[in-house]
Motif scaffolding. Structure first.
Motif, PDB file in Angstrom:
ATOM      1  N   LEU A 114       0.821  -1.198   0.000  1.00 29.05           N
ATOM      2  CA  LEU A 114       0.000   0.000   0.000  1.00 29.05           C
ATOM      3  C   LEU A 114       0.860   1.255   0.000  1.00 29.05           C
ATOM      4  O   LEU A 114       1.819   1.357   0.769  1.00 29.05           O
ATOM      5  N   VAL A 115       0.521   2.205  -0.853  1.00 33.19           N
ATOM      6  CA  VAL A 115       1.198   3.498  -0.911  1.00 33.19           C
ATOM      7  C   VAL A 115       0.167   4.582  -0.609  1.00 33.19           C
ATOM      8  O   VAL A 115      -0.860   4.671  -1.283  1.00 33.19           O
ATOM      9  N   ARG A 116       0.439   5.373   0.406  1.00 32.49           N
ATOM     10  CA  ARG A 116      -0.529   6.395   0.834  1.00 32.49           C
ATOM     11  C   ARG A 116      -0.529   7.578  -0.133  1.00 32.49           C
ATOM     12  O   ARG A 116       0.524   8.091  -0.514  1.00 32.49           O
ATOM     13  N   LEU A 117      -1.741   8.020  -0.517  1.00 31.28           N
ATOM     14  CA  LEU A 117      -1.879   9.102  -1.488  1.00 31.28           C
ATOM     15  C   LEU A 117      -2.417  10.383  -0.882  1.00 31.28           C
ATOM     16  O   LEU A 117      -1.960  11.472  -1.209  1.00 31.28           O
ATOM     17  N   ALA A 118      -3.430  10.280  -0.036  1.00 37.58           N
ATOM     18  CA  ALA A 118      -4.083  11.485   0.482  1.00 37.58           C
ATOM     19  C   ALA A 118      -4.781  11.188   1.793  1.00 37.58           C
ATOM     20  O   ALA A 118      -4.986  10.024   2.160  1.00 37.58           O
ATOM     21  N   GLU A 119      -5.146  12.274   2.493  1.00 31.95           N
ATOM     22  CA  GLU A 119      -5.822  12.139   3.780  1.00 31.95           C
ATOM     23  C   GLU A 119      -6.793  13.300   3.960  1.00 31.95           C
ATOM     24  O   GLU A 119      -6.498  14.430   3.597  1.00 31.95           O
ATOM     25  N   TRP A 120      -7.977  12.973   4.489  1.00 28.33           N
ATOM     26  CA  TRP A 120      -8.979  13.994   4.787  1.00 28.33           C
ATOM     27  C   TRP A 120      -9.427  13.840   6.225  1.00 28.33           C
ATOM     28  O   TRP A 120      -9.686  12.734   6.692  1.00 28.33           O
ATOM     29  N   VAL A 121      -9.549  14.967   6.937  1.00 25.26           N
ATOM     30  CA  VAL A 121      -9.935  14.938   8.344  1.00 25.26           C
ATOM     31  C   VAL A 121     -11.240  15.712   8.526  1.00 25.26           C
ATOM     32  O   VAL A 121     -11.393  16.835   8.012  1.00 25.26           O
ATOM     33  N   ASN A 122     -12.155  15.099   9.243  1.00 28.91           N
ATOM     34  CA  ASN A 122     -13.433  15.731   9.618  1.00 28.91           C
ATOM     35  C   ASN A 122     -14.211  16.255   8.414  1.00 28.91           C
ATOM     36  O   ASN A 122     -14.724  17.379   8.414  1.00 28.91           O
ATOM     37  N   THR A 123     -14.296  15.450   7.365  1.00 34.87           N
ATOM     38  CA  THR A 123     -15.090  15.832   6.192  1.00 34.87           C
ATOM     39  C   THR A 123     -16.450  15.151   6.173  1.00 34.87           C
ATOM     40  O   THR A 123     -17.306  15.518   5.369  1.00 34.87           O
ATOM     41  N   GLY A 124     -16.632  14.147   7.034  1.00 34.57           N
ATOM     42  CA  GLY A 124     -17.879  13.398   7.019  1.00 34.57           C
ATOM     43  C   GLY A 124     -18.012  12.515   5.791  1.00 34.57           C
ATOM     44  O   GLY A 124     -19.107  12.093   5.431  1.00 34.57           O
ATOM     45  N   MET A 125     -16.893  12.201   5.144  1.00 40.86           N
ATOM     46  CA  MET A 125     -16.915  11.398   3.922  1.00 40.86           C
ATOM     47  C   MET A 125     -17.487  10.007   4.188  1.00 40.86           C
ATOM     48  O   MET A 125     -17.138   9.357   5.169  1.00 40.86           O
TER      49      MET A 125
END
Length: 264
Positions: A114-125
């Motif tokens: 696995l290669v990490r691409l992006a991160e989102w915090v507290n978006t409710g996704m």
């Protein structure tokens, strides 16, 4: 009693050291829920080549979503440009799919790491395959479709049977390495449409126009004027301009849609 008190305090200290709790109380940190995971595959040359993995962890009052990619091929991949379209609802359209994430990965080793691409915090996704689309725009050593890319809005002209513009709207979209295309449109009257199909070289674009609450309308490619010459598609200067001819009328008298976009 003193011995019990000493043992209790020693246990509390050990507990705080191991789990980093508040030194001034015995309050435990928030307990995270088990990670939620969504896996989506993308193709190259008709074969599933990579897998996108979305993982969501949640603690009270906060959530984090991380996006990873891994190579499904037995050979290394290089120069991979991807797109991930993130939608706010299962009904995918111009309004609900505002975020298109794209980047180029220089190299991706074989073996499934696995290669990490992006991160989102507290978006409710919400991790739902009905809300997330992924695809490969291009990859090193592979010949992509000549139109492959991400396209931003210039304008969309909704025309009658005589190609007279009735009103304008907005359009954006992307074309994958195999010519599969998705364009999202919004009319001047806030009606959402999706044009999905397949580009065959620079000669044809066949697909369907999906309109909320209506049956899909098949379309083909008409022509546009390029330096006084009629051509199927205008690609000069990074443009992707084309005219869709609808097989049946939309909105009473619209039979053509002049799509004008620019590669990003």
């Amino acid at each position: 009693m003193k011995l019990f008190r000493r043992i209790f305090l020693l246990g509390a200290c050990i507990g705080c050291t191991g789990i980093a709790c508040n030194k001034n109380s015995l309050e435990l940190p928030p307990v995270s829920s088990p990670p939620v995971e969504l896996r989506l595959r993308a193709k190259l040359d008709g074969i599933a080549a990579v897998e996108f993995v979305f993982q969501k962890t949640t603690v009270p009052g906060s959530d984090t979503v991380r996006m990873f990619i891994r190579n499904l091929d037995r050979m290394p991949l290089s120069g991979i440009r991807y797109v991930a379209e993130l939608c706010n609802a299962a009904t995918q359209n111009f309004d609900n799919c505002p975020l298109q994430v794209t980047d180029v990965i220089p190299a991706l080793a074989a073996g499934g790491e696995l290669v990490r691409l992006a991160e989102w915090v507290n978006t409710g996704m919400v991790l739902d395959s009905q809300r997330i689309n992924v695809g490969i725009i291009s990859a090193g050593g592979r010949e992509p479709h000549p139109l492959s890319g991400i396209y931003g809005n210039v304008s969309a002209g909704f025309e009658d049977r005589d190609t007279v513009t009735k009103y304008f709207g907005q359009i954006r979209g992307y074309v994958l390495a195999d010519g599969t295309a998705t364009f999202r449109l919004k009319t001047a009257f806030s009606k959402n449409l999706n044009a999905k199909g397949l580009f065959t070289g620079l000669r044809a674009f066949d697909g369907e126009l999906a309109v909320d609450g209506m049956d899909a309308i098949p379309f083909g490619l008409d022509s546009v004027l390029v330096a006084s010459v009629r051509k199927p598609i205008d690609t000069s200067g990074g443009k992707c301009n084309f005219r869709l001819k609808l097989k049946s009328m939309f909105d009473s008298d619209v039979q053509f849609i002049l799509s004008q976009t620019r590669k990003q």
